[in-house]
Design an enzyme around this catalytic site. Structure first.
Site, PDB file in Angstrom:
ATOM      1  N   GLU A 210       0.797  -1.233   0.000  1.00 40.39           N
ATOM      2  CA  GLU A 210       0.000   0.000   0.000  1.00 40.39           C
ATOM      3  C   GLU A 210       0.833   1.288   0.000  1.00 40.39           C
ATOM      4  OE1 GLU A 210      -2.742  -0.581   3.277  1.00 40.39           O
ATOM      5  OE2 GLU A 210      -3.699  -2.280   2.296  1.00 40.39           O
ATOM      6  N   ASN A 251       2.019  -4.700  -3.342  1.00 41.28           N
ATOM      7  CA  ASN A 251       0.614  -5.057  -3.154  1.00 41.28           C
ATOM      8  C   ASN A 251      -0.181  -3.785  -2.833  1.00 41.28           C
ATOM      9  OD1 ASN A 251      -1.380  -7.199  -2.626  1.00 41.28           O
ATOM     10  ND2 ASN A 251      -1.209  -6.626  -0.452  1.00 41.28           N
ATOM     11  N   HIS A 287     -10.482  -5.907  -2.406  1.00 39.54           N
ATOM     12  CA  HIS A 287     -11.500  -5.745  -1.367  1.00 39.54           C
ATOM     13  C   HIS A 287     -12.666  -5.001  -2.032  1.00 39.54           C
ATOM     14  CE1 HIS A 287      -9.024  -7.131   1.934  1.00 39.54           C
ATOM     15  NE2 HIS A 287      -8.055  -6.322   1.563  1.00 39.54           N
ATOM     16  N   GLU A 315      -6.173 -10.395  -1.674  1.00 42.65           N
ATOM     17  CA  GLU A 315      -6.955 -10.202  -0.437  1.00 42.65           C
ATOM     18  C   GLU A 315      -8.454 -10.149  -0.727  1.00 42.65           C
ATOM     19  OE1 GLU A 315      -5.494  -6.944   1.975  1.00 42.65           O
ATOM     20  OE2 GLU A 315      -3.408  -7.349   1.440  1.00 42.65           O
ATOM     21  N   ASP A 317     -12.256 -10.113  -0.958  1.00 42.23           N
ATOM     22  CA  ASP A 317     -13.537 -10.284  -0.265  1.00 42.23           C
ATOM     23  C   ASP A 317     -14.532  -9.313  -0.890  1.00 42.23           C
ATOM     24  OD1 ASP A 317     -12.699  -7.878   1.005  1.00 42.23           O
ATOM     25  OD2 ASP A 317     -12.222  -8.893   2.878  1.00 42.23           O
TER      26      ASP A 317
END
Ligand code: 9MR
Length: 395
Positions: A210, A251, A287, A315, A317
């Site tokens: 990030e 990432n 996400h 990651e 979701d």
């Protein structure tokens, strides 16, 4: 001892309850419908149109998601986890072992967990995750070396010269990645032996996590504020020296669609490549919000791959506003399928990791009050329609 009368009462109760439920595939709603509107266990009421809803089975998939991913040519389907979850003694562990071929330690390898005091390293949490992976031949994604979040006070609020912070990053990344280098290599040898895989460099590290703001500018943190952008090559070089075989990633989130942040990441990859800095992959966190999977996800993956890096969904979701309804769960199934299909269509998308597999441990409800149900398994470890979406995406 079960007497005839208790048996009869139980049977009667069962019959009455069953009678009040629509069977799997049976009608459960629609204008003018007067029958039962709840569905038999293992199914959910899905609206086809205003006049007809029927009970769709919750999940028809019997293939572990990792097997589905590997059958599609991907390296793995994995999940984030930490030891407090897989040692909790309930159904978490058996499902976890059956379904997943890769683990990302959700929090236990971050800086505050591994170097809470400068120069004092503790690896217990990460070691527990790696030990599990070795035992069950799961791949490991190291996570993470340099991230603005989950860093200790001494680092976050410290004042350092360029030379001091350079050495701090080199020591941290070198020690962290170096600690796991040998262990993961032994595991890879087993992996190759038992699964006849044709690659060795399957362990990956999210070395930088990030680094950008959503507008594509660099995030203001101790790393950038002290070292400008050079903290990126410093960390990557240190990780590469510690484990020359590891795939080194950057990432981030909100780089899964065209925009300033994706552009900034692409420019960074190009700059690193042009300078000969070791960089092998870009992690797309994914996400997502229900109904908002980016249309250009596959295109973005292809654009990153064209720069000479692999990509991974790291990651995943897909959260919704609670309470979940059958319609929302069916939309979520479609959304999961879209993400998996995008990865499936891009040869350089090597695998998919979900950010924990059960809603029981999802980070969403605490970060987004009123939202949740983001994972493919519910609070009680039942597969949701999203599971079928994953299987369908790899088909
Ligand atoms: O899942 C993680 C949660 O347990 C932590 O409390 C949270 C804040 O540090 O971080 C969560 O994971 C994040 C990940 O490390 C980086 N990408 C965003 C994830 C969700 O916040």
């Amino acid at each position: 001892m079960l007497t005839f009368s208790t048996c009869f009462v139980s049977l009667l109760a069962f019959v009455l309850i069953s009678a009040a439920q629509a069977p799997i595939y049976g009608q459960c709603g629609g204008i003018g419908f007067t029958g039962p509107t709840t569905c038999a266990v293992g199914s959910v009421c899905v609206k086809n149109n205003d006049y007809f809803s029927n009970c769709d089975p919750l999940s028809t998939a019997t293939t572990p998601v990792n097997a589905a991913a590997q059958a599609a040519g991907k390296l793995y389907f994995g999940t984030a986890t930490d030891s407090s979850e897989f040692t909790n003694g309930d159904r978490y562990y058996p499902i976890f072992l059956t379904e997943f071929g890769q683990i990302t330690p959700e929090n236990s390898m971050n800086w505050n967990a591994t170097e809470p005091e400068q120069g004092v390293f503790t690896f217990a949490g990460g070691d527990a995750v790696v030990a599990l992976a070795q035992k069950y031949l799961q791949l490991i994604r190291g996570y993470s070396c340099v991230w603005y979040n989950q860093i200790p006070e001494w680092l976050a609020n410290g004042t350092f010269t360029v030379a001091e912070l350079t050495e701090i990053i080199q020591t941290h990344c070198g020690t962290l990645v170096g600690h796991y280098e040998g262990q993961i290599c032994i595991f890879q040898a087993f992996q190759v032996l038992f699964h006849s895989l044709t690659f060795f460099d399957t362990d990956s590290w999210d070395v930088i996590n990030e680094p950008f703001n959503d507008d594509g500018t660099w995030r203001s943190d101790v790393f950038y504020n002290t070292l400008d952008t050079s903290f990126v090559p410093i960390a990557l070089e240190a990780a590469s020296t510690a484990d020359p075989n590891a795939k080194l990633y950057i990432n981030d989130y909100n780089i899964e669609f065209a925009g300033p942040k994706a552009t900034a990441m692409m420019e960074l990859i190009q700059t690193l490549k042009a300078s000969g800095v070791p960089i092998h992959g870009v992690g797309l966190q994914c996400h997502f919000v229900l109904g908002q999977v980016p249309d250009d996800l596959q295109t973005i993956m292809e654009q990153f791959a064209a720069l000479g890096v692999e990509v991974a969904v790291t990651e995943l979701d897909i959260r919704m506003t609670l309470p979940a309804t059958n319609e929302l769960l069916i939309q979520q199934k479609a959304d999961y399928q879209s993400v998996i299909s995008a990865c499936n269509a891009v040869p350089d998308c090597v695998g998919v990791t979900i950010w924990d597999y059960t809603d029981k441990y999802s980070w969403i409800p605490s970060a987004f009050p009123g939202q949740g149900e983001a994972c493919p398994w519910d609070l009680n470890y039942n597969q949701k329609p999203a599971y079928d979406g994953i299987i369908a995406g790899f088909a």
